[in-house]
Design a protein around this motif. Structure first.
Motif, mmCIF file in Angstrom:
data_model
loop_
_atom_site.group_PDB
_atom_site.id
_atom_site.type_symbol
_atom_site.label_atom_id
_atom_site.label_comp_id
_atom_site.label_asym_id
_atom_site.label_seq_id
_atom_site.Cartn_x
_atom_site.Cartn_y
_atom_site.Cartn_z
ATOM 1 N N ARG A 21 6.708 -19.436 28.726
ATOM 2 C CA ARG A 21 7.481 -20.658 28.957
ATOM 3 C C ARG A 21 8.986 -20.378 28.935
ATOM 4 N NH1 ARG A 21 9.846 -24.698 26.487
ATOM 5 N NH2 ARG A 21 9.486 -24.115 24.337
ATOM 6 N N ARG A 22 9.406 -19.492 28.065
ATOM 7 C CA ARG A 22 10.830 -19.153 27.925
ATOM 8 C C ARG A 22 11.195 -17.885 28.702
ATOM 9 N NH1 ARG A 22 13.418 -20.343 22.400
ATOM 10 N NH2 ARG A 22 12.344 -22.201 21.693
ATOM 11 N N GLY A 23 10.321 -17.443 29.567
ATOM 12 C CA GLY A 23 10.498 -16.174 30.270
ATOM 13 C C GLY A 23 11.870 -15.960 30.881
ATOM 14 N N LYS A 24 12.419 -16.972 31.541
ATOM 15 C CA LYS A 24 13.724 -16.795 32.194
ATOM 16 C C LYS A 24 14.846 -16.581 31.200
ATOM 17 C CE LYS A 24 12.526 -19.156 36.395
ATOM 18 N NZ LYS A 24 12.728 -20.286 37.269
ATOM 19 N N SER A 25 14.709 -17.133 29.991
ATOM 20 C CA SER A 25 15.767 -16.953 29.006
ATOM 21 C C SER A 25 15.524 -15.758 28.079
ATOM 22 C CB SER A 25 15.939 -18.228 28.167
ATOM 23 O OG SER A 25 14.796 -18.458 27.373
ATOM 24 N N LEU A 26 14.309 -15.194 28.077
ATOM 25 C CA LEU A 26 14.005 -14.094 27.161
ATOM 26 C C LEU A 26 13.697 -12.766 27.846
ATOM 27 C CD1 LEU A 26 11.740 -15.895 24.528
ATOM 28 C CD2 LEU A 26 14.133 -15.217 24.276
ATOM 29 N N LEU A 27 13.280 -12.798 29.096
ATOM 30 C CA LEU A 27 12.901 -11.567 29.780
ATOM 31 C C LEU A 27 13.875 -11.242 30.899
ATOM 32 C CD1 LEU A 27 9.076 -12.219 30.106
ATOM 33 C CD2 LEU A 27 10.206 -10.699 28.473
ATOM 34 N N ARG A 28 14.212 -9.984 30.998
ATOM 35 C CA ARG A 28 15.028 -9.496 32.104
ATOM 36 C C ARG A 28 14.311 -8.307 32.698
ATOM 37 N NH1 ARG A 28 21.420 -8.403 32.012
ATOM 38 N NH2 ARG A 28 21.643 -8.366 34.258
ATOM 39 N N GLU A 29 13.850 -8.457 33.937
ATOM 40 C CA GLU A 29 13.086 -7.409 34.605
ATOM 41 C C GLU A 29 11.891 -6.987 33.746
ATOM 42 O OE1 GLU A 29 15.699 -4.259 35.809
ATOM 43 O OE2 GLU A 29 17.101 -5.652 36.735
ATOM 44 N N ASP A 30 11.169 -7.958 33.222
ATOM 45 C CA ASP A 30 9.996 -7.744 32.370
ATOM 46 C C ASP A 30 10.303 -6.953 31.104
ATOM 47 O OD1 ASP A 30 8.072 -9.248 33.565
ATOM 48 O OD2 ASP A 30 7.234 -7.622 34.745
ATOM 49 N N ALA A 77 0.864 -1.180 0.000
ATOM 50 C CA ALA A 77 0.000 0.000 0.000
ATOM 51 C C ALA A 77 0.893 1.221 0.000
ATOM 52 C CB ALA A 77 -0.876 0.005 1.250
ATOM 53 N N ALA A 78 0.319 2.367 -0.329
ATOM 54 C CA ALA A 78 1.087 3.599 -0.229
ATOM 55 C C ALA A 78 1.513 3.743 1.225
ATOM 56 C CB ALA A 78 0.235 4.780 -0.656
ATOM 57 N N GLY A 79 2.762 4.061 1.445
ATOM 58 C CA GLY A 79 3.244 4.126 2.815
ATOM 59 C C GLY A 79 3.233 2.735 3.413
ATOM 60 N N ASP A 80 3.950 1.836 2.797
ATOM 61 C CA ASP A 80 4.001 0.428 3.156
ATOM 62 C C ASP A 80 4.059 0.216 4.663
ATOM 63 O OD1 ASP A 80 4.412 -2.278 3.169
ATOM 64 O OD2 ASP A 80 6.257 -2.222 2.028
ATOM 65 N N PRO A 81 3.151 -0.582 5.218
ATOM 66 C CA PRO A 81 3.156 -0.828 6.658
ATOM 67 C C PRO A 81 4.300 -1.721 7.103
ATOM 68 C CG PRO A 81 1.500 -2.169 5.612
ATOM 69 C CD PRO A 81 2.050 -1.252 4.551
ATOM 70 N N GLY A 82 5.036 -2.256 6.171
ATOM 71 C CA GLY A 82 6.193 -3.061 6.523
ATOM 72 C C GLY A 82 5.969 -4.536 6.269
ATOM 73 N N ARG A 83 6.971 -5.287 6.652
ATOM 74 C CA ARG A 83 6.930 -6.740 6.516
ATOM 75 C C ARG A 83 7.334 -7.337 7.844
ATOM 76 N NH1 ARG A 83 4.540 -5.128 3.068
ATOM 77 N NH2 ARG A 83 4.762 -5.380 0.834
ATOM 78 N N GLY A 84 6.749 -8.465 8.152
ATOM 79 C CA GLY A 84 7.072 -9.110 9.405
ATOM 80 C C GLY A 84 6.118 -10.229 9.712
ATOM 81 N N TYR A 85 5.775 -10.342 10.968
ATOM 82 C CA TYR A 85 5.013 -11.485 11.455
ATOM 83 C C TYR A 85 3.871 -11.048 12.361
ATOM 84 C CZ TYR A 85 9.331 -13.705 10.023
ATOM 85 O OH TYR A 85 10.419 -14.114 9.305
ATOM 86 N N ALA A 86 2.640 -11.377 11.966
ATOM 87 C CA ALA A 86 1.493 -11.125 12.830
ATOM 88 C C ALA A 86 1.539 -12.046 14.046
ATOM 89 C CB ALA A 86 0.196 -11.331 12.059
ATOM 90 N N CYS A 87 2.199 -13.179 13.900
ATOM 91 C CA CYS A 87 2.341 -14.161 14.990
ATOM 92 C C CYS A 87 3.814 -14.535 15.116
ATOM 93 C CB CYS A 87 1.508 -15.398 14.717
ATOM 94 S SG CYS A 87 -0.235 -15.073 14.514
ATOM 95 N N PHE A 88 4.623 -13.619 15.635
ATOM 96 C CA PHE A 88 6.057 -13.899 15.746
ATOM 97 C C PHE A 88 6.337 -14.984 16.776
ATOM 98 C CE2 PHE A 88 10.282 -13.128 17.541
ATOM 99 C CZ PHE A 88 11.035 -13.358 16.402
ATOM 100 N N ILE A 89 5.758 -14.835 17.968
ATOM 101 C CA ILE A 89 5.885 -15.838 19.025
ATOM 102 C C ILE A 89 4.603 -15.790 19.851
ATOM 103 C CG2 ILE A 89 7.064 -14.257 20.620
ATOM 104 C CD1 ILE A 89 8.652 -16.670 21.699
ATOM 105 N N THR A 90 4.129 -16.953 20.262
ATOM 106 C CA THR A 90 2.918 -16.963 21.077
ATOM 107 C C THR A 90 3.251 -16.474 22.481
ATOM 108 O OG1 THR A 90 3.184 -19.230 21.856
ATOM 109 C CG2 THR A 90 1.951 -18.913 19.786
ATOM 110 N N LYS A 91 2.262 -15.909 23.135
ATOM 111 C CA LYS A 91 2.470 -15.446 24.511
ATOM 112 C C LYS A 91 2.765 -16.623 25.423
ATOM 113 C CE LYS A 91 -0.380 -11.380 23.904
ATOM 114 N NZ LYS A 91 -1.635 -10.721 24.265
ATOM 115 N N GLU A 92 2.168 -17.777 25.138
ATOM 116 C CA GLU A 92 2.436 -18.978 25.932
ATOM 117 C C GLU A 92 3.911 -19.386 25.819
ATOM 118 O OE1 GLU A 92 2.224 -21.940 28.521
ATOM 119 O OE2 GLU A 92 0.612 -20.500 28.142
ATOM 120 N N GLU A 93 4.455 -19.365 24.605
ATOM 121 C CA GLU A 93 5.869 -19.694 24.403
ATOM 122 C C GLU A 93 6.755 -18.646 25.079
ATOM 123 O OE1 GLU A 93 9.165 -21.907 22.780
ATOM 124 O OE2 GLU A 93 7.085 -22.384 23.236
ATOM 125 N N LEU A 94 6.360 -17.401 25.025
ATOM 126 C CA LEU A 94 7.113 -16.337 25.681
ATOM 127 C C LEU A 94 7.126 -16.543 27.193
ATOM 128 C CD1 LEU A 94 8.686 -13.779 24.997
ATOM 129 C CD2 LEU A 94 6.561 -12.507 25.157
#
Length: 141
Positions: free
Chosen positions: A117-126, A98-115
């Motif tokens: 589950r991996r909280g200790k390895s992916l989150l630091r102080e939230d 579209a004009a002013g391209d909204p970009g490219r990426g992922y509508a579902c990059f990672i599920t919140k459940e997986e996030l």
């Protein structure tokens, strides 16, 4: 702070190939009509310029562990990005432009459940650290 579906947090733009590239993070998905998304969304945009231009670029998003290493990522993608002066849209289906391209990426990059589950390895102080690698392959005006 909890953002509803369709609301984003945009990074400061970073320079690759003489152009500005911001990342949009949608903690509750990219669609305003859904406040119950079970995934986070990530999109890379080519920021507006003084002229309309199209750029082919490869990109890859990674979530970093507290030490700064990639702990979760999806394979590299290649896409055409379009920029027009100060015009931005909202995410559409992959492949649509579209004009002013909204970009490219992922509508579902990672599920919140997986996030969670991996909280200790992916989150630091939230805090979630996101890296986006970009390589400009071709320019089209």
């Amino acid at each position: 702070m909890t953002l509803p579906g369709g609301e984003r947090i945009t990074s400061e733009p970073f320079d690759v190939g003489g152009r500005d590239w911001p990342v949009d993070y949608y903690p509750n998905g990219p669609y305003a009509f859904r406040d119950d998304s079970d995934s986070i969304a990530l999109y890379l945009r080519l920021a507006g310029s003084h002229k309309k231009e199209r750029v082919r670029a490869a990109y890859k998003f990674s979530l970093l562990d507290p030490a700064g290493n990639a702990a979760y990522e999806l394979p590299k993608e290649t896409a055409i990005f379009t920029a027009a002066a100060h015009v931005y849209g909202v995410p559409q289906c992959e492949g649509e432009e579209a004009a002013g391209d909204p970009g490219r990426g992922y509508a579902c990059f990672i599920t919140k459940e997986e996030l969670r589950r991996r909280g200790k390895s992916l989150l630091r102080e939230d805090t979630l650290a996101i890296r986006c690698d970009v390589v400009v392959a071709e320019e089209k005006n």
